[in-house]
Design a protein around this motif. Sequence first.
Motif, PDB file in Angstrom:
ATOM      1  N   CYS A  52       5.745 -12.330  -6.677  1.00 18.89           N
ATOM      2  CA  CYS A  52       6.526 -12.963  -5.240  1.00 18.89           C
ATOM      3  C   CYS A  52       5.872 -13.558  -4.367  1.00 18.89           C
ATOM      4  O   CYS A  52       4.523 -13.066  -3.785  1.00 18.89           O
ATOM      5  CB  CYS A  52       6.933 -11.485  -4.897  1.00 18.89           C
ATOM      6  N   ILE A  54      13.450  -9.973  -1.857  1.00 22.28           N
ATOM      7  CA  ILE A  54      13.712 -11.260  -1.849  1.00 22.28           C
ATOM      8  C   ILE A  54      14.083 -11.591  -3.072  1.00 22.28           C
ATOM      9  O   ILE A  54      13.908 -11.197  -4.286  1.00 22.28           O
ATOM     10  CB  ILE A  54      12.868 -12.351  -1.130  1.00 22.28           C
ATOM     11  N   CYS A  86       5.819 -11.054  -0.817  1.00 17.79           N
ATOM     12  CA  CYS A  86       4.529  -9.723  -0.700  1.00 17.79           C
ATOM     13  C   CYS A  86       3.796  -9.841  -1.921  1.00 17.79           C
ATOM     14  O   CYS A  86       3.005  -8.810  -1.860  1.00 17.79           O
ATOM     15  CB  CYS A  86       5.794  -8.718  -0.707  1.00 17.79           C
ATOM     16  N   CYS A 133       9.885  -6.240  -2.148  1.00 16.52           N
ATOM     17  CA  CYS A 133      10.401  -6.635  -0.808  1.00 16.52           C
ATOM     18  C   CYS A 133      11.768  -6.896  -0.781  1.00 16.52           C
ATOM     19  O   CYS A 133      12.511  -7.105   0.199  1.00 16.52           O
ATOM     20  CB  CYS A 133       9.467  -7.690  -0.334  1.00 16.52           C
ATOM     21  N   CYS A 149      12.518  -9.693  -6.283  1.00 21.34           N
ATOM     22  CA  CYS A 149      11.175  -8.774  -6.262  1.00 21.34           C
ATOM     23  C   CYS A 149      11.613  -7.254  -5.742  1.00 21.34           C
ATOM     24  O   CYS A 149      12.425  -7.080  -5.086  1.00 21.34           O
ATOM     25  CB  CYS A 149      10.461  -9.237  -5.068  1.00 21.34           C
TER      26      CYS A 149
HETATM   27 ZN   LIG Z   1       8.249  -9.372  -2.769  1.00 21.67          ZN
END
Ligand SMILES: [Zn+2]
Length: 273
Positions: A6, A29, A9, A27, A24
Amino acid sequence: MTSAQCPVCFSDRTIPIGDHIHTCNSCGIAFNSKFRPKRYNESYFLDEYRHQYGKSYIEDYDAIYSVSKKRIATILQFIQLKKKPSGLSLLDIGSAAGFFLKCARDRGIERVHGIEISEYAAGYCADTFHIPVSRSSFEDLIIENRYDIITAWFFLEHCADPAPVIDKIYSVLNNGGIFAFSGPSLFGPMFKFKRNAWIETHPPDHRIDFSPRFVKAIFKKKGFRKIHVKPAGIHPERIISSGSVFFKPFSPVYRIFSRLTAFSDTIEVYAVK
Ligand SMILES: [Zn+2]
């Protein structure tokens, strides 16, 4: 770029949902592992933009100016600084031909500055509106000043490495100041109801996609104190065809839901430091 780590993060807990699109788990996204940056030259602002929107970027001035007015009103509503607009400083990243900057200055914000990689667009802004623009990528520019307002409309999703970009924005923003941006969101009708079409038409020059919930978590973690998220567009016709008998009763309900939850394919974020 083939890594499935990712880019926000840096977690490896990611799941492929298409050939090169991953979500991800850490986090929340989505990101594109085959990201290819676009070249923003004169032809983008004239021909490519016209191909997509039916008029050139320059000819779209009225529409962009009118959206800018609403965005500036929202910024002035949320900013936590006790200054008059004339005392505020504003930096617009990816300022294109400077229409947002022009609007900000018209609304009383006197100290406005742009950053724009396209020589054509930066030159247009400087020549037409006499507003200073740094011709550079944001990543490469050394920024000495601090700003009360930093804006980046549809910019972050185009960054190969968004995490250091968010950190740099935070570091040049004054306490009580606001970072306002827009970007694509997973919490919208396209991703939720037309997933295959969403994956197939995913722009190669988009590195990441946000969602309201995760943007709040990510920006809190980065140090922002208050994060407001709004839908950037409300499109009930993306769920029920406007010709359907159900459209009329559905549309007002959808509008309320979208405003309350920021359910939209694109969102605006107003993050206070
Ligand atoms: Zn992430």
